[in-house]
Write an enzyme that holds these catalytic residues in place. Structure first.
Site, PDB file in Angstrom:
ATOM      1  N   SER A   1       0.855  -1.192   0.000  1.00  0.00           N
ATOM      2  CA  SER A   1       0.000   0.000   0.000  1.00  0.00           C
ATOM      3  C   SER A   1       0.884   1.232   0.000  1.00  0.00           C
ATOM      4  O   SER A   1       2.107   1.130   0.092  1.00  0.00           O
ATOM      5  CB  SER A   1      -0.894   0.004   1.243  1.00  0.00           C
ATOM      6  OG  SER A   1      -0.107  -0.063   2.413  1.00  0.00           O
ATOM      7  N   LYS A   2       0.302   2.376  -0.132  1.00  0.00           N
ATOM      8  CA  LYS A   2       1.026   3.634  -0.007  1.00  0.00           C
ATOM      9  C   LYS A   2       0.033   4.729   0.270  1.00  0.00           C
ATOM     10  O   LYS A   2      -1.139   4.621  -0.119  1.00  0.00           O
ATOM     11  CB  LYS A   2       1.774   3.964  -1.309  1.00  0.00           C
ATOM     12  CG  LYS A   2       2.921   4.906  -1.110  1.00  0.00           C
ATOM     13  CD  LYS A   2       4.099   4.163  -0.509  1.00  0.00           C
ATOM     14  CE  LYS A   2       5.379   4.915  -0.532  1.00  0.00           C
ATOM     15  NZ  LYS A   2       6.510   3.970  -0.397  1.00  0.00           N
TER      16      LYS A   2
END
Ligand code: GLU
Length: 437
Positions: A126-127
Site C-alpha cells: 500500500s502507499k
C-alpha cells in the site's frame, strides 16, 4: 443577488508547473506497468490473474481540513491505496509532498506489493500521501494534518489490514502521532499499527538505518559479482535524506570513497572523497548541503553523470531518464529511491552494460526491518540491534542471489528478474486461495 458573506480564498499558485508537459515516460504507474507486463508475459501469467494484478484493490481519496496557525482553514487532499493484500496486511509508507498524485500513490503501492513479495515477507502493498508542503508548516500544523489524515483512513488501518511507515518528508515523529491517533480511537495502545516509530514506543533498533544498510549490502554483493569491492569503490549519492545519507555513511565505513552527494539545495563533489560524518554534522546544523565549505559545489544534475563506480539515486522518481541515461558513467546503480529510473532509461542502461540493482530490491531493507518491528510489537519481545542487522543481512543477500539465479535462468535484466520473482509469488498465493465469489 448580494455578494456572499465569505469570499473564497484565491486559488493557490500552480503546484505542478510541469503538469502540462507530464510525459508518458514520467507517469510512474505506466513505468510500473511496463515492467509488470514484461514479467507477466515471460511468466505466461493466466489472463484472469493478469487482470487482477493490474488493478489496485482499494483507492481512498480524502479531504483533510486543517486549522493553520494563522486561524485560516486549509483543506489538503490525501490518498491511501491498497494495491494487493493476498500475501498479508497491506504495508507501505506515507509521504507528505506537493508532487503527490493518485497515479504516483498507485504506482508506489504496487511497488510495495512486489517489494514485499520479492524479499518474501508476509505483507501486501500500500502507499499513502497528502498533497502538502511540510517545510512551510509548524509542528502543530504537521501534527494536525497527520492526525486528521489518520482519522480519515482509520477504517482500513490496523495491524492485520494496513500498516503505514515513514516515506518522503515523514519520520518517527509523524509515526508516533499516527499510532496515538489510532490507539485513541481504539481505546487501547496498538503499537503494531505503524512501523518506523521511535524506539522508546515500540520501534525497532536498526529501523532508521535499515534502508541505507540494505543499499550497502546489495551494492557490496553487486560489486562482488563484477570482481570489485566496496573498499575503494567511488560512489555518488543523489538525495541526502534518511536513505542516501545513511547509505553513504555505511558505504564509507566499508571503505568506499564518496565522491559526490546532492540534495534539493545543491550538489558537492570531491575526487579524493567527502568526509561523510562531517557532512552529516553540517546537515544537522544547516538543514541542507549547500554552503558546505570542504568540497566543490557542482550543478545538481551533474551529480548523476559524474565519474564513479556506483551511483545511488536515493531521492525520488524519474531522475534517470532517456535524456541523461546515455551520459551515466557508473558501473553499478543502486536504486535507493522508488522508481528513480524510467522504463525508457532501463533499455539504455542495459545496452551500456550497467548493473542495475532495482528499487524493489535495493531499498527493501526498510520494509524488511518494518516487518521485524511488527513482529516484535506483536510478540512484545524486542531484539538487540545485532540480531536485527544479522537477519536483515540474511534476507538482503538471499534475495540478491535469488535475483541473480533468475537473471541467469531466463537471460533477463535484473529488473525483470525481480518482477518475475515477485509477481509469481503474489500469483501463487492467488492460485492457492482461489477467487472468493
Ligand atoms: N517507505 C518505505 C518504502 O518505500 C518503507 C515502507 C515500510 O516500511 O512499510 O519501502
Amino acid at each position: 443577488m448580494s455578494e456572499p458573506a465569505i469570499k473564497p480564498p484565491s486559488p493557490p499558485a500552480i503546484i505542478r508547473p510541469d503538469k502540462d508537459t507530464f510525459l508518458a515516460e514520467e507517469n510512474p504507474f505506466e513505468a510500473m506497468m511496463e515492467r509488470f507486463d514484461h514479467a507477466a508475459q515471460l511468466l505466461n501469467l493466466d489472463p484472469g490473474l493478469y487482470k487482477v494484478l493490474r488493478n489496485p484493490e482499494k483507492q481512498i481519496i480524502v479531504s483533510v481540513p486543517v486549522l493553520r496557525d494563522s486561524g485560516e482553514l486549509e483543506v489538503y487532499t490525501g490518498y491511501r491505496v491498497l494495491y494487493n493484500t493476498s500475501r498479508g496486511p497491506a504495508k507501505g509508507g506515507i509521504r507528505f509532498d506537493l508532487n503527490v498524485t493518485l497515479e504516483e500513490v498507485k504506482a508506489l503501492a504496487a511497488w510495495m506489493t512486489w517489494k514485499c513479495a520479492l524479499v518474501n515477507i508476509p505483507f501486501g502493498g500500500s502507499k499513502g500521501g497528502v498533497v502538502c508542503d511540510p517545510s512551510t508548516m509548524s509542528m502543530g500544523e504537521l501534527e494536525r494534518v497527520t492526525r486528521r489524515y489518520t482519522a480519515s483512513i482509520i477504517e482500513t488501518l490496523g495491524p492485520d489490514s494496513d500498516v503505514p511507515a515513514p516515506d518522503v518528508n515523514t519520520n518517527e515523529r509523524v509515526m508516533a502521532w499516527i499510532m496515538d491517533t489510532y490507539s485513541m480511537h481504539h481505546r487501547h495502545l496498538v503499537t503494531s499499527v505503524v512501523t518506523g516509530k521511535p524506539v522508546e514506543m515500540g520501534g525497532s533498533l536498526g529501523r532508521r538505518e535499515a534502508t541505507g544498510r540494505g543499499c550497502m549490502i546489495v551494492t557490496r554483493e553487486a560489486l562482488g559479482k563484477l570482481g570489485m569491492s566496496l573498499k575503494g569503490a567511488r560512489v555518488a549519492v543523489q538525495g541526502f535524506g534518511n536513505v542516501g545519507s545513511i547509505a553513504a555513511d555505511l558505504m564509507a565505513k566499508e571503505g568506499a570513497v564518496i565522491v559526490g552527494v546532492s540534495d534539493k539545495s545543491g550538489a558537492l563533489y570531491s575526487a579524493k572523497g567527502l568526509d561523510v560524518p562531517d557532512l552529516l554534522k553540517w546537515v544537522r546544523e544547516h538543514r541542507q548541503l549547500a554552503g558546505y565549505p570542504q568540497a566543490d559545489a557542482i550543478a545538481k544534475d551533474q551529480l548523476l553523470t559524474v565519474e564513479c563506480d556506483v551511483l545511488v539515486p536515493a531521492a525520488t522518481e524519474n531522475v534517470i531518464t532517456r535524456k541523461n541515461a546515455p551520459q551515466i558513467k557508473a558501473k553499478v546503480i543502486c536504486e535507493g529511491a522508488n522508481g528513480p529510473t524510467t522504463a525508457a532509461a532501463d533499455e539504455i542502461l542495459e545496452k551500456k552494460g550497467i548493473f542495475v540493482i532495482p528499487d524493489i530490491l535495493a531499498n527493501a531493507g526498510g520494509v524488511t526491518v518494518s516487518y521485524f518491528e511488527w513482529v516484535q510489537d506483536r510478540g512484545g519481545y524486542f531484539w538487540d540491534e545485532d540480531t536485527v542487522n544479522r537477519r536483515l543481512e540474511s534476507i538482503m543477500t538471499r534475495s540478491f542471489h535469488e535475483m541473480m539465479a533468475m537473471v541467469e535462468k531466463h537471460k533477463v535484466s535484473t529488473r525483470i528478474a525481480c518482477y518475475m520473482l515477485a509477481v509469481e509469488r503474489v500469483a501463487a498465493m492467488h492460485r492457492l486461495r482461489g477467487m472468493y465469489a
